[in-house]
Design a protein around this motif. Structure first.
Motif, PDB file in Angstrom:
ATOM      1  N   GLY A  28      32.383 -24.221  -3.304  1.00 18.55           N
ATOM      2  CA  GLY A  28      33.601 -24.222  -2.504  1.00 18.55           C
ATOM      3  C   GLY A  28      33.916 -22.896  -1.846  1.00 18.55           C
ATOM      4  N   GLY A  29      34.812 -22.941  -0.863  1.00 22.85           N
ATOM      5  CA  GLY A  29      35.163 -21.764  -0.081  1.00 22.85           C
ATOM      6  C   GLY A  29      35.840 -20.671  -0.887  1.00 22.85           C
ATOM      7  N   THR A  30      36.585 -21.053  -1.921  1.00 21.53           N
ATOM      8  CA  THR A  30      37.240 -20.047  -2.760  1.00 21.53           C
ATOM      9  C   THR A  30      36.209 -19.147  -3.436  1.00 21.53           C
ATOM     10  OG1 THR A  30      39.231 -21.356  -3.146  1.00 21.53           O
ATOM     11  CG2 THR A  30      38.683 -19.729  -4.821  1.00 21.53           C
ATOM     12  N   ILE A  31      35.129 -19.744  -3.953  1.00 21.65           N
ATOM     13  CA  ILE A  31      34.079 -18.954  -4.593  1.00 21.65           C
ATOM     14  C   ILE A  31      33.289 -18.171  -3.549  1.00 21.65           C
ATOM     15  CG2 ILE A  31      32.050 -19.034  -6.089  1.00 21.65           C
ATOM     16  CD1 ILE A  31      34.688 -19.728  -7.470  1.00 21.65           C
ATOM     17  N   SER A  32      33.063 -18.752  -2.386  1.00 17.70           N
ATOM     18  CA  SER A  32      32.382 -18.016  -1.314  1.00 17.70           C
ATOM     19  C   SER A  32      33.176 -16.778  -0.916  1.00 17.70           C
ATOM     20  CB  SER A  32      32.166 -18.922  -0.094  1.00 17.70           C
ATOM     21  OG  SER A  32      31.217 -19.924  -0.371  1.00 17.70           O
ATOM     22  N   ASN A  33      34.501 -16.911  -0.802  1.00 23.46           N
ATOM     23  CA  ASN A  33      35.333 -15.753  -0.484  1.00 23.46           C
ATOM     24  C   ASN A  33      35.312 -14.728  -1.616  1.00 23.46           C
ATOM     25  OD1 ASN A  33      36.087 -16.599   2.074  1.00 23.46           O
ATOM     26  ND2 ASN A  33      37.971 -17.576   1.399  1.00 23.46           N
ATOM     27  N   LEU A  34      35.255 -15.211  -2.853  1.00 22.50           N
ATOM     28  CA  LEU A  34      35.146 -14.289  -3.987  1.00 22.50           C
ATOM     29  C   LEU A  34      33.852 -13.479  -3.901  1.00 22.50           C
ATOM     30  CD1 LEU A  34      36.071 -14.864  -7.658  1.00 22.50           C
ATOM     31  CD2 LEU A  34      33.785 -14.047  -7.152  1.00 22.50           C
ATOM     32  N   TYR A  35      32.743 -14.141  -3.544  1.00 20.41           N
ATOM     33  CA  TYR A  35      31.465 -13.446  -3.369  1.00 20.41           C
ATOM     34  C   TYR A  35      31.606 -12.320  -2.343  1.00 20.41           C
ATOM     35  CZ  TYR A  35      28.079 -16.314  -5.996  1.00 20.41           C
ATOM     36  OH  TYR A  35      27.342 -16.923  -6.983  1.00 20.41           O
ATOM     37  N   SER A  36      32.359 -12.565  -1.288  1.00 23.60           N
ATOM     38  CA  SER A  36      32.469 -11.556  -0.233  1.00 23.60           C
ATOM     39  C   SER A  36      33.111 -10.276  -0.754  1.00 23.60           C
ATOM     40  CB  SER A  36      33.263 -12.111   0.959  1.00 23.60           C
ATOM     41  OG  SER A  36      34.644 -12.238   0.662  1.00 23.60           O
ATOM     42  N   ILE A  37      34.140 -10.396  -1.583  1.00 19.89           N
ATOM     43  CA  ILE A  37      34.807  -9.215  -2.146  1.00 19.89           C
ATOM     44  C   ILE A  37      33.916  -8.562  -3.196  1.00 19.89           C
ATOM     45  CG2 ILE A  37      36.844  -8.397  -3.385  1.00 19.89           C
ATOM     46  CD1 ILE A  37      38.375 -10.786  -2.134  1.00 19.89           C
ATOM     47  N   LEU A  38      33.272  -9.405  -4.007  1.00 19.39           N
ATOM     48  CA  LEU A  38      32.369  -8.903  -5.045  1.00 19.39           C
ATOM     49  C   LEU A  38      31.256  -8.039  -4.443  1.00 19.39           C
ATOM     50  CD1 LEU A  38      31.598  -9.254  -8.147  1.00 19.39           C
ATOM     51  CD2 LEU A  38      30.117 -11.117  -7.381  1.00 19.39           C
ATOM     52  N   VAL A  39      30.640  -8.539  -3.380  1.00 23.15           N
ATOM     53  CA  VAL A  39      29.520  -7.833  -2.749  1.00 23.15           C
ATOM     54  C   VAL A  39      30.004  -6.595  -1.999  1.00 23.15           C
ATOM     55  CG1 VAL A  39      27.778  -8.038  -0.938  1.00 23.15           C
ATOM     56  CG2 VAL A  39      28.027  -9.851  -2.616  1.00 23.15           C
TER      57      VAL A  39
ATOM     58  N   SER B 187      42.924 -17.938  -1.453  1.00 21.46           N
ATOM     59  CA  SER B 187      41.770 -17.590  -2.288  1.00 21.46           C
ATOM     60  C   SER B 187      41.466 -16.090  -2.269  1.00 21.46           C
ATOM     61  CB  SER B 187      40.531 -18.364  -1.838  1.00 21.46           C
ATOM     62  OG  SER B 187      40.211 -18.085  -0.495  1.00 21.46           O
ATOM     63  N   ILE B 188      41.912 -15.378  -1.244  1.00 18.22           N
ATOM     64  CA  ILE B 188      41.682 -13.925  -1.194  1.00 18.22           C
ATOM     65  C   ILE B 188      42.474 -13.250  -2.316  1.00 18.22           C
ATOM     66  CG2 ILE B 188      41.846 -11.844   0.210  1.00 18.22           C
ATOM     67  CD1 ILE B 188      39.760 -13.923   1.175  1.00 18.22           C
ATOM     68  N   LYS B 189      43.731 -13.647  -2.473  1.00 19.35           N
ATOM     69  CA  LYS B 189      44.535 -13.101  -3.572  1.00 19.35           C
ATOM     70  C   LYS B 189      43.991 -13.551  -4.923  1.00 19.35           C
ATOM     71  CE  LYS B 189      49.074 -11.968  -1.735  1.00 19.35           C
ATOM     72  NZ  LYS B 189      50.532 -12.135  -1.927  1.00 19.35           N
ATOM     73  N   LYS B 190      43.549 -14.791  -4.987  1.00 17.49           N
ATOM     74  CA  LYS B 190      43.006 -15.300  -6.247  1.00 17.49           C
ATOM     75  C   LYS B 190      41.760 -14.513  -6.644  1.00 17.49           C
ATOM     76  CE  LYS B 190      43.253 -19.637  -7.407  1.00 17.49           C
ATOM     77  NZ  LYS B 190      43.072 -21.104  -7.574  1.00 17.49           N
ATOM     78  N   ALA B 191      40.895 -14.206  -5.673  1.00 17.15           N
ATOM     79  CA  ALA B 191      39.694 -13.426  -5.959  1.00 17.15           C
ATOM     80  C   ALA B 191      40.052 -12.017  -6.410  1.00 17.15           C
ATOM     81  CB  ALA B 191      38.796 -13.380  -4.726  1.00 17.15           C
ATOM     82  N   ALA B 192      41.067 -11.416  -5.764  1.00 18.98           N
ATOM     83  CA  ALA B 192      41.500 -10.068  -6.151  1.00 18.98           C
ATOM     84  C   ALA B 192      41.998 -10.052  -7.591  1.00 18.98           C
ATOM     85  CB  ALA B 192      42.590  -9.578  -5.205  1.00 18.98           C
ATOM     86  N   ALA B 193      42.711 -11.104  -7.982  1.00 18.95           N
ATOM     87  CA  ALA B 193      43.181 -11.192  -9.371  1.00 18.95           C
ATOM     88  C   ALA B 193      42.006 -11.372 -10.320  1.00 18.95           C
ATOM     89  CB  ALA B 193      44.166 -12.357  -9.504  1.00 18.95           C
ATOM     90  N   THR B 194      41.061 -12.221  -9.957  1.00 21.30           N
ATOM     91  CA  THR B 194      39.904 -12.511 -10.817  1.00 21.30           C
ATOM     92  C   THR B 194      39.021 -11.279 -11.009  1.00 21.30           C
ATOM     93  OG1 THR B 194      39.899 -14.806 -10.020  1.00 21.30           O
ATOM     94  CG2 THR B 194      37.881 -14.016 -11.074  1.00 21.30           C
ATOM     95  N   LEU B 195      38.856 -10.497  -9.955  1.00 18.96           N
ATOM     96  CA  LEU B 195      37.946  -9.351  -9.985  1.00 18.96           C
ATOM     97  C   LEU B 195      38.604  -8.070 -10.492  1.00 18.96           C
ATOM     98  CD1 LEU B 195      36.093  -9.971  -6.602  1.00 18.96           C
ATOM     99  CD2 LEU B 195      35.211 -10.371  -8.904  1.00 18.96           C
ATOM    100  N   GLY B 196      39.856  -8.160 -10.910  1.00 25.19           N
ATOM    101  CA  GLY B 196      40.524  -6.990 -11.469  1.00 25.19           C
ATOM    102  C   GLY B 196      41.055  -6.028 -10.431  1.00 25.19           C
ATOM    103  N   ILE B 197      41.088  -6.424  -9.166  1.00 26.49           N
ATOM    104  CA  ILE B 197      41.628  -5.572  -8.099  1.00 26.49           C
ATOM    105  C   ILE B 197      43.145  -5.665  -8.075  1.00 26.49           C
ATOM    106  CG2 ILE B 197      41.701  -5.251  -5.580  1.00 26.49           C
ATOM    107  CD1 ILE B 197      38.758  -6.239  -5.567  1.00 26.49           C
ATOM    108  N   GLY B 198      43.656  -6.872  -8.328  1.00 24.44           N
ATOM    109  CA  GLY B 198      45.102  -7.094  -8.384  1.00 24.44           C
ATOM    110  C   GLY B 198      45.669  -7.593  -7.076  1.00 24.44           C
ATOM    111  N   THR B 199      46.572  -8.547  -7.166  1.00 29.22           N
ATOM    112  CA  THR B 199      47.154  -9.144  -5.961  1.00 29.22           C
ATOM    113  C   THR B 199      48.020  -8.152  -5.187  1.00 29.22           C
ATOM    114  OG1 THR B 199      49.011 -10.016  -7.253  1.00 29.22           O
ATOM    115  CG2 THR B 199      47.125 -11.470  -6.931  1.00 29.22           C
TER     116      THR B 199
END
Length: 540
Positions: free
Chosen positions: A197-208, A239-251
């Motif tokens: 899904g797109g939420t995980i794809s967007n998470l990959y973008s921040i991760l990378v 999903s951008i905020k959700k990824a930031a929360a998941t990756l420890g960056i913070g919303t």
């Protein structure tokens, strides 16, 4: 000759249908259980008959899905489903039930679900039912395998695991290269992954992006980094905020950039926010531009955003989960001009292109980055001494281990349609959006959220019931109007006539958001939509 061939096929299908019906009458599934099917000894006959029954259930459902006289859904409240309806019992037993009950459960599960292929299902960005894609999904489920992920074949490290899905693995490489081509990246730069899904794809973008600028995060964690900040428009996907929360960056470190009246990011505000973050001692890292926002269907000015990202050396991601399909359109692909300058892209073929759920691609223009960011080199998976080219074993570039095969249905649909077929399909959606826009302008009971021709297939509008037409603008009118769309939506679901989304947005009260991504929808269905809203809402 072709007509004779079709006629012959029809006769053959009719004969097969009679044979199946005869077999169904002969088989009594009340005394047959799952343990009687393959791989049980001599289970071939029962397995074949059972699966033929399942196929018949599915075919009947498909026929109803495309019948505009059938309901979009037979709605029941959660407590009704939990308490059990006639024939439908969701509780699980300690003991096996006969296949007769299993077939009933299959029928009822479809009966009480939503027909997302129905021509009047407009509720989500992903809708419709593509038959070729469905065939691909059936084949994928039958194969029931995992998939590797292709990367740079010059890498020295063994990967995961070509041997269990050789054809699917090579298909994924071909599709990734094709999608990179459509974006405008060179073939040698191709890399990416199909994700859930797109939420995980967007998470990959921040991760990378984070790994690219701060590779030490992989071993030392966030404590070793400065306070990094991300930038996304106020209309971007959550999903951008959700990824930031998941990756420890913070919303709190996701900065919302202002948009204009059409929902497009304002480049000058982006630059101002970047400079403000720098003055505060924070470290700008990443900008996500949106190509096709969820509500308005807006396309951010990608060229201007790319200029700013280059100026300040920031990672540019384009969330084209919804709008990426326009790259397949000769007439409308210009709306994504500048996407070729992005560092990474999210593109969901399960939306505008109509691929069955789910099918999302994360694409990155720098080879080897996904691999370096995610690899763990587990020795029990990645053996270097296999009999084939182990550089095809590339699963270590994902954050998953097991990964569903999402590419075959897309590959099969691309084979069946070609670029031309997708172009025709997408042009139809844009034409329907234009038709709806013109109809809304011509009817006195409707008001557009913004009076401008649709840029995409999203069309946003209010229904104004007669009781509100003479009410002056002000808080009381806004309060009453806010309740109109939810009431009409509730009634349309109860009736099962159609489904269309609504929401508030910013300072605007609830309005209907119509989107076109369903190949079964026609202009007559658009007419029905407006007439049904008027019928249901006239007495509010």
């Amino acid at each position: 000759m072709r007509d004779k061939h079709v006629s012959s096929l029809q006769r053959g299908n009719e004969e097969k249908e009679k044979d199946r019906n005869t077999e169904s009458l002969m088989t009594n599934f009340s005394n047959i259980y799952a343990l009687d099917l393959l791989p049980a000894r001599n289970g071939e006959e029962f397995t074949e008959q059972f699966l033929l029954e399942v196929v018949e259930i599915l075919l009947n459902y498909i026929k109803k899905s495309f019948d505009d006289k059938s309901k979009v859904l037979d709605f029941h409240h959660p407590h009704q489903l939990l308490e059990g309806l006639e024939g439908l019992n969701l509780e699980l037993s300690d003991y096996p039930e006969p296949l007769e009950q299993i077939l009933v459960d299959c029928r009822d599960t479809l009966k009480y679900g939503v027909k997302t292929g129905h021509p009047r299902y407009f509720n989500q960005l992903s809708s419709g039912l593509d038959i070729i894609g469905l065939a691909g999904e059936w084949l994928t489920a039958t194969a029931n395998t995992n998939i590797a992920a292709l990367n740079n074949r010059k890498s020295e490290h063994p990967r995961f695991t070509y041997e269990i899905a050789p054809v699917f693995t090579v298909m994924e490489e071909i599709l990734l290269k094709k999608m990179h081509e459509m974006i405008g990246w060179g073939e040698t730069e191709a890399d990416g992954i199909f994700s859930p899904g797109g939420t995980i794809s967007n998470l990959y973008s921040i991760l990378v992006a984070r790994y690219k600028y701060f590779p030490e995060v992989k071993t030392k964690g966030m404590a070793a980094l400065p306070q990094i900040v991300l930038f996304a428009s106020e209309h971007s996907h959550y999903s951008i905020k959700k990824a930031a929360a998941t990756l420890g960056i913070g919303t709190n470190n996701v900065i919302a950039v202002k948009c204009d009246g059409r929902g497009k990011m304002i480049p000058s505000d982006l630059e101002a926010e970047i400079l403000k973050a720098k003055r505060q001692g924070r470290t700008p890292l990443y900008v996500t531009a949106t190509a096709g926002t969820t509500v308005y269907g807006a396309f951010d000015p990608l060229v201007n955003i790319a200029d700013i990202c280059e100026k300040y050396k920031l990672w540019m991601h384009v969330d084209a989960a919804w709008g990426g399909g326009l790259l397949m359109s000769r007439k409308h692909s210009w709306k994504l001009h500048g996407i070729e300058r992005a560092n990474s892209v999210t593109w969901n073929p399960h939306k505008l292109m109509g691929v069955p759920l789910q099918c999302s691609a994360f694409l990155v223009c720098e080879k080897g980055l996904l691999q370096a960011c995610n690899q763990m080199c587990a020795g029990y998976l990645f053996q270097p001494d296999k009999q084939y080219d182990v550089t095809y074993d590339t699963g270590d570039k994902t954050i998953q281990c097991g990964r569903h095969v999402d590419i075959f249905k897309l590959w099969l649909m691309w084979k069946a349609k070609g670029n031309q077929g997708f172009d025709i399909l997408i042009s139809k959606f844009l034409e329907l959006a234009d038709y709806l826009y013109k109809e809304l302008k011509a009817r006195e009971n409707f008001e557009l959220v913004f009076d401008a021709e649709p840029e995409f297939t999203n069309v946003c509008f209010w229904y104004i019931p007669p009781s509100l037409r003479r009410m002056p603008n002000g808080p009381e009118r806004e309060r009453v109007l806010h309740q109109v769309a939810p009431k009409i939506k509730a009634w349309m679901i109860e009736k099962g006539t159609m489904m269309v989304s609504y929401q508030p947005h910013g300072d605007k009260v609830n309005f209907f958001r119509m989107v076109f991504s369903n190949p079964a929808t026609r202009k007559s269905d658009v007419d029905f939509l407006l007439e049904e809203i008027e019928r249901l809402g006239k007495d509010i």
